[in-house]
Design a protein around this motif. Structure first.
Motif, mmCIF file in Angstrom:
data_model
loop_
_atom_site.group_PDB
_atom_site.id
_atom_site.type_symbol
_atom_site.label_atom_id
_atom_site.label_comp_id
_atom_site.label_asym_id
_atom_site.label_seq_id
_atom_site.Cartn_x
_atom_site.Cartn_y
_atom_site.Cartn_z
ATOM 1 N N HIS A 117 -43.989 -40.096 56.634
ATOM 2 C CA HIS A 117 -43.111 -39.689 55.543
ATOM 3 C C HIS A 117 -41.813 -39.129 56.091
ATOM 4 N N VAL A 141 -52.093 -39.064 59.726
ATOM 5 C CA VAL A 141 -52.460 -38.013 58.779
ATOM 6 C C VAL A 141 -52.634 -38.653 57.407
ATOM 7 N N SER A 142 -53.787 -38.426 56.820
ATOM 8 C CA SER A 142 -54.043 -38.947 55.483
ATOM 9 C C SER A 142 -53.481 -37.970 54.468
ATOM 10 N N ARG A 143 -52.474 -38.398 53.736
ATOM 11 C CA ARG A 143 -51.826 -37.553 52.740
ATOM 12 C C ARG A 143 -51.881 -38.245 51.390
ATOM 13 N N GLU A 163 -50.875 -37.734 47.017
ATOM 14 C CA GLU A 163 -50.097 -37.004 46.015
ATOM 15 C C GLU A 163 -50.742 -37.224 44.658
ATOM 16 N N VAL A 209 -51.385 -27.649 51.552
ATOM 17 C CA VAL A 209 -51.040 -28.376 50.320
ATOM 18 C C VAL A 209 -49.735 -27.831 49.751
ATOM 19 N N LYS A 257 -49.417 -32.233 46.943
ATOM 20 C CA LYS A 257 -49.347 -33.191 48.038
ATOM 21 C C LYS A 257 -50.083 -32.597 49.223
ATOM 22 N N GLY A 258 -50.887 -33.422 49.890
ATOM 23 C CA GLY A 258 -51.558 -32.910 51.079
ATOM 24 C C GLY A 258 -52.765 -33.725 51.470
ATOM 25 N N GLU A 259 -53.586 -33.164 52.351
ATOM 26 C CA GLU A 259 -54.803 -33.821 52.833
ATOM 27 C C GLU A 259 -55.737 -34.051 51.639
#
Length: 268
Positions: free
Chosen positions: A41, A187-189, A191, A218, A239-241
Motif C-alpha cells: 500500500h 502483510v495481510s491487510r 478494510e 488497526v 483497516k488492519g490485520e
C-alpha cells in the motif's frame, strides 16, 4: 511488506504543469492500484514544482527516510528537467553518463533513423543532447523503459521515471516485480466499512479512539456524508490485520447501536 520492514512506499510527482493544472496527475491512482495488486500500500505522496532547490530539499529528506520511493517527472534533457541533477546534489554525488543508458539511447536513435526519423550518428548535436537523458548520479542503476528504450534510474531505493504514463507505469511494475518481489503480500491487510445513520460524528469519536487503543495495529476511519438527497450518514470502518480488524469492526458496530445510532437508514 513484512512485519520487520517498516519502510513506507511513497510517491513524488514533480512538475509545474501538475501544480498549475495544465495537466492532470494520473500516477497516484495507478500507483495505488499496482501496489494493491501486490499486497502493498501507498504510505504517502507529494506534489512538488520543477524548482531545483525544492527537488533537492525534498530528495534529501526522502533519501534520509530509508523509504521505498517512486519519483515521476523531470528526467528529460530540457532546462526544466532538473530531477537528475537534484538527485545527485541531494546525495552529494557527481553525475556521469551511464554506459548502459548510453547504449540504449544510441539504439533508440538508430531505431528512429531506420524509420526515417533523425540520424543514428551519435556525434550530432541533437543526439548528444539526447545522451543527457542517460546522465545519472554515479552508482545509479538503470530502470528499463519498454516504450522507447530511454531508461530511468534507480539509486538508494528511489526509482526515477519520466512523467509520461505510457513510460512510467511499466517502469513502476518492473521495479515492484524485480526489486521488491519479496515484499509482495507480506502483510495481510483488510478494510471493512459500514454506514451509520442518525448519529453525530462527535458521539462515535470516543469509540474510534478506544478501538485504536484496544487494537493497536488497526486504524479506524470516519467519513461523514450529507447524503446527496438521501439520509445523512457516516461511513465508518477499520483497516488492519484480518482477525483484529474483524474484532474491531464488531466492536464499532455495537458501539454505534449503544450510543443511539442505526445501521440502516431511518424510514421516511
Amino acid at each position: 511488506m513484512s512485519s520487520t520492514d517498516h519502510r513506507k512506499v511513497r510517491l513524488i510527482i514533480i512538475g509545474d504543469e501538475i501544480l498549475s493544472g495544465r495537466r492532470q496527475d494520473k500516477h497516484f491512482s495507478t500507483m495505488v492500484q499496482l501496489l494493491s495488486q501486490r499486497g502493498m500500500h501507498l504510505g504517502g505522496a507529494e506534489f512538488i514544482s520543477d524548482e531545483r532547490a525544492t527537488i533537492v530539499a525534498t530528495l534529501r529528506r526522502s533519501f534520509a527516510s530509508g523509504d521505498i520511493v517512486f519519483s515521476c517527472g523531470g528526467i528529460g534533457a530540457t532546462p526544466d528537467d532538473q530531477t537528475r541533477q537534484a538527485a545527485a546534489e541531494a546525495l552529494g554525488l557527481p553525475l556521469a553518463l551511464h554506459p548502459e543508458a548510453e547504449r540504449l539511447i544510441a539504439e533508440r536513435c538508430a531505431d528512429s533513423a531506420r524509420r526515417g526519423q533523425g540520424s543514428a550518428d551519435m556525434l550530432l548535436p541533437e543526439n548528444q543532447q539526447r545522451l543527457q537523458m542517460g546522465v545519472f548520479p554515479v552508482g545509479a542503476e538503470i530502470v528499463p523503459n519498454p516504450y522507447n528504450k530511454i531508461p530511468g534510474f534507480f539509486i538508494k531505493d528511489h526509482t526515477f521515471m519520466p512523467g509520461f504514463p505510457v513510460m512510467a507505469w511499466p517502469m513502476m511494475e518492473w521495479t515492484l516485480d524485480t526489486r521488491y518481489a519479496s515484499q509482495h503480500h507480506q502483510v495481510s491487510r483488510v478494510e471493512h466499512s459500514f454506514l451509520a445513520f442518525s448519529l453525530p460524528e462527535s458521539r462515535i469519536t470516543p469509540a474510534l479512539e478506544e478501538l485504536e487503543r484496544r487494537w493497536p495495529g488497526v486504524k479506524a476511519f470516519s467519513l461523514p456524508s450529507m447524503g446527496d438527497g438521501g439520509h445523512a450518514h457516516i461511513d465508518l470502518g477499520v483497516k488492519g490485520e484480518p482477525a483484529a480488524a474483524a474484532e474491531a469492526l464488531a466492536y464499532l458496530q455495537d458501539e454505534v447501536i449503544r450510543v443511539g445510532g442505526q445501521l440502516n437508514p431511518p424510514e421516511k
